[in-house]
Design a protein around this motif. Structure first.
Motif, mmCIF file in Angstrom:
data_model
loop_
_atom_site.group_PDB
_atom_site.id
_atom_site.type_symbol
_atom_site.label_atom_id
_atom_site.label_comp_id
_atom_site.label_asym_id
_atom_site.label_seq_id
_atom_site.Cartn_x
_atom_site.Cartn_y
_atom_site.Cartn_z
ATOM 1 N N HIS A 63 0.754 -1.203 0.099
ATOM 2 C CA HIS A 63 -0.233 -0.079 -0.002
ATOM 3 C C HIS A 63 1.037 1.116 0.101
ATOM 4 O O HIS A 63 2.125 1.247 0.522
ATOM 5 C CB HIS A 63 -0.843 -0.070 1.109
ATOM 6 N N HIS A 93 2.066 5.537 -4.375
ATOM 7 C CA HIS A 93 2.162 5.172 -5.609
ATOM 8 C C HIS A 93 2.459 3.736 -5.380
ATOM 9 O O HIS A 93 2.801 2.897 -4.633
ATOM 10 C CB HIS A 93 3.608 5.613 -6.096
ATOM 11 N N GLN A 94 2.140 2.902 -6.524
ATOM 12 C CA GLN A 94 2.199 1.458 -6.811
ATOM 13 C C GLN A 94 3.926 0.909 -6.579
ATOM 14 O O GLN A 94 4.530 2.021 -7.035
ATOM 15 C CB GLN A 94 2.026 1.019 -8.259
ATOM 16 N N THR A 148 -6.323 -7.681 -6.162
ATOM 17 C CA THR A 148 -5.534 -6.832 -5.165
ATOM 18 C C THR A 148 -5.481 -7.534 -3.866
ATOM 19 O O THR A 148 -4.503 -7.627 -3.317
ATOM 20 C CB THR A 148 -6.393 -5.640 -4.907
ATOM 21 N N THR A 175 7.286 -7.347 -6.060
ATOM 22 C CA THR A 175 6.268 -6.220 -6.109
ATOM 23 C C THR A 175 5.226 -6.537 -7.349
ATOM 24 O O THR A 175 5.615 -7.415 -8.527
ATOM 25 C CB THR A 175 6.993 -4.855 -6.464
ATOM 26 N N THR A 214 2.573 -4.843 -10.007
ATOM 27 C CA THR A 214 2.331 -3.400 -10.489
ATOM 28 C C THR A 214 1.302 -3.761 -11.635
ATOM 29 O O THR A 214 1.616 -4.491 -12.612
ATOM 30 C CB THR A 214 3.517 -2.595 -11.128
ATOM 31 N N GLY A 248 -0.323 8.233 -10.401
ATOM 32 C CA GLY A 248 0.165 7.039 -11.326
ATOM 33 C C GLY A 248 1.119 7.480 -12.352
ATOM 34 O O GLY A 248 1.732 8.411 -12.065
ATOM 35 N N CYS A 280 -0.630 3.331 -15.537
ATOM 36 C CA CYS A 280 -0.800 2.544 -14.108
ATOM 37 C C CYS A 280 -1.411 3.585 -13.124
ATOM 38 O O CYS A 280 -0.821 4.724 -12.905
ATOM 39 C CB CYS A 280 0.846 2.292 -13.599
ATOM 40 N N GLY A 324 -1.188 4.254 -6.164
ATOM 41 C CA GLY A 324 -1.220 3.068 -5.476
ATOM 42 C C GLY A 324 -2.493 2.900 -4.645
ATOM 43 O O GLY A 324 -3.607 3.773 -4.760
ATOM 44 N N VAL A 325 -2.564 1.895 -3.847
ATOM 45 C CA VAL A 325 -3.785 1.182 -3.167
ATOM 46 C C VAL A 325 -3.843 1.606 -1.713
ATOM 47 O O VAL A 325 -2.723 1.261 -0.997
ATOM 48 C CB VAL A 325 -3.747 -0.256 -3.595
ATOM 49 N N TRP A 385 -6.898 -1.983 -6.889
ATOM 50 C CA TRP A 385 -6.257 -1.419 -7.975
ATOM 51 C C TRP A 385 -7.312 -0.616 -9.069
ATOM 52 O O TRP A 385 -8.248 -1.456 -9.231
ATOM 53 C CB TRP A 385 -5.429 -2.739 -8.842
#
Length: 399
Positions: free
Chosen positions: A47, A50-51, A85, A124, A126, A252, A383, A386-387, A393
Motif C-alpha cells: 500500500h 504510488h504503486q 488486489t 512487487t 504493478t 500514477g 498505471c 497506489g492502493v 487496483w
C-alpha cells in the motif's frame, strides 16, 4: 455427507473461477504465511501513494504478463480487480493466496504452491490499463493513452504487443515472480486471459545509483543516468501523473514496454572500438568519452555525434527524462542457430509524448545501434496510483 460440489462451492471455485469466488474469498481458511523475512528479502509494502515496482529498488527477476478481458462488464472487472488486489497484498507479504496450497483435500487449492517455504524476495506487483481497457468498459480514456507512433525499424509482432491490462511482477527469486503471475492468471480465469508474457533476468537499469550499475547483454552498463528512486523532485517532474491528468490517475504513471531483440552474433563480431563508439562510453568503467568515471558529467561535445548516449541524453532532448526498469531475456533460439535474446525495456513517465516518444524518435532516426537491435514487441499502459488499505487496483476509475 460432504459432496465434491459442496466443497467446491465452499471454496469459492465454481463458475467463473477466480472472479466468482470473490464473494466468499475472505471466508476460506487462511493458511499460515510462508517465511516473509530473511536477510535481504524483507517484504516491500504493497500500500502507498504510488504503486510499488516503479521507483522501488529494482529486483533481479521479472515476469511480465499482458491480459485481454473476456466479455467484460464493469461488475465483472471490478470483482476481478478486487480479487487480484487481495491476492497481491498477500503474495507481496510472502503469504499464500486465499486458503493456501494445503486446503481441503478434495478441492483444488487456492494457491498453486510452488512458492511454499520461500521468502517474499522483495516481490512487487504493478498493474497497468491499456487504451482498449477504457474503450471496452466505456470509461473515459486519458488523452495521453493512445497508440505509440510507428518508429523506423520497428517490426512489431501483434502477438507480443498491447493488451487490455498488464501486470509486472518483480522479485529477487524467479520462482516467486512466476508464482505471483500464475496465481493471478488462475484467479482471472473466465474474465481475463494471458495475451502474451515475458520472463526477464539480470536487471539492466537501476533506481539506486549508489549501487553497482548493471550491464545489458551487449556487455555495457545500462541506466547510468536513470532517475533515482529516492529523488522525489525528479519523480514528480518526470514520472508521476499530476493535476494535468484525470483525478483518478493522479500519482500514477504511464508505462511503455518494448521487447528489443539484439543481434547478439553480429555484435560479438564487432571490434571493441566500434562498440564503444556506438555507445559513446567505455565498456569497462562505463565512463562517457572524455571522462574518467562512470558517473562523471557527460560532455556532449566529446561524444560521437550519433552515439547512443549523446542522442538519448537529456541535454540533447530539451531535458526529457524517463525512469527505466529493463531486464535481459533469452528465449531459446530462432530456429536458425541464433539466440532469441535482448532487452525487455520498461520505461515509466508522466506523459509518453514528453518521455519515451521523443527519445525513441531520436534513436530510431540515426542511432548506429539500430544495426544490432530491432523492436519486435510494444505496449503502452497507464498505471493507476497506489492502493489504500481496504481499496483495490484502479478503484478511482470506477467511483
Amino acid at each position: 455427507m460432504v459432496t465434491r460440489r459442496k466443497l467446491l462451492t465452499g471454496a469459492g471455485l465454481v463458475a467463473g473461477a477466480g472472479v466468482a469466488g470473490g464473494a466468499v474469498y475472505g471466508v476460506v481458511r487462511q493458511a499460515d504465511p510462508a517465511p516473509a523475512s530473511a536477510a535481504g528479502h524483507a517484504p516491500i509494502p504493497f500500500h502507498g501513494a504510488h504503486q510499488a515496482g516503479i521507483a522501488t529498488p529494482v529486483q533481479d527477476r521479472l515476469h511480465f504478463a499482458a491480459f485481454d478481458l473476456t466479455n467484460p462488464t464493469r461488475d465483472r472487472v471490478v470483482a476481478l480487480l478486487r480479487l487480484w488486489t487481495a491476492a497481491a497484498e498477500r503474495m507481496t507479504a510472502g503469504m499464500q493466496v486465499g486458503g493456501g496450497a494445503l486446503g481441503a483435500p478434495l478441492a483444488p487449492p487456492d494457491d498453486t504452491g510452488e512458492a511454499l517455504g520461500l521468502p517474499a524476495s522483495r516481490l512487487t506487483l504493478t498493474i497497468g490499463f491499456g487504451a482498449s481497457f477504457f474503450d471496452r468498459l466505456g470509461l473515459e480514456r486519458p488523452a495521453a493513452l493512445k497508440a505509440l507512433p510507428h518508429f523506423p525499424g520497428d517490426k512489431l509482432d501483434p502477438a507480443r504487443s498491447d493488451g487490455d491490462l498488464c501486470v509486472q511482477a518483480c522479485a529477487d527469486d524467479p520462482q516467486v515472480a512466476v508464482h505471483a503471475v500464475r496465481n493471478l492468471v488462475r484467479l482471472g480465469f473466465g474474465t481475463a486471459g494471458v495475451r502474451w508474457s515475458q520472463l526477464g533476468f539480470g536487471k539492466t537499469s537501476s533506481t539506486t545509483p549508489e549501487e553497482q550499475t548493471p550491464r545489458n547483454l551487449m556487455g555495457f552498463k545500462d541506466g547510468t543516468n536513470n532517475i533515482p528512486g529516492a529523488d522525489a523532485k525528479l519523480l514528480d517532474q518526470h514520472v508521476w501523473i499530476g493535476s494535468e491528468g484525470p483525478k483518478a490517475l493522479a500519482g500514477g504513471t504511464y508505462l511503455v514496454a518494448r521487447r528489443i531483440r539484439m543481434h547478439i552474433e553480429t555484435w560479438d563480431r564487432t571490434s571493441l572500438k566500434e562498440q564503444e563508439d556506438i555507445f559513446g562510453r567505455t565498456k569497462g568503467e562505463g565512463a562517457a568519452y572524455g571522462r574518467t568515471r562512470e558517473h562523471d558529467p557527460v560532455d556532449l561535445a566529446r561524444l560521437p555525434a550519433d552515439s547512443h548516449v549523446r542522442l538519448a541524453n537529456p541535454g540533447s532532448l530539451g531535458g526529457v527524462r524517463i525512469l527505466r526498469r529493463g531486464y535481459s531475456f533469452t528465449d531459446g533460439s530462432d530456429g536458425l542457430g541464433r539466440l532469441d535474446a535482448g532487452l525487455f525495456f520498461l520505461a515509466y513517465q508522466r506523459d509518453p509524448e514528453t518521455g519515451f516518444i521523443p527519445i525513441q524518435r531520436a534513436l530510431a532516426k540515426t542511432d548506429p545501434l539500430n544495426e544490432y537491435i530491432q523492436h519486435v514487441g510494444s505496449g503502452l499502459w497507464v498505471c493507476p496510483p497506489g492502493v489504500a488499505q481496504g481499496g483495490f487496483w484502479g478503484q478511482g476509475l470506477f467511483s
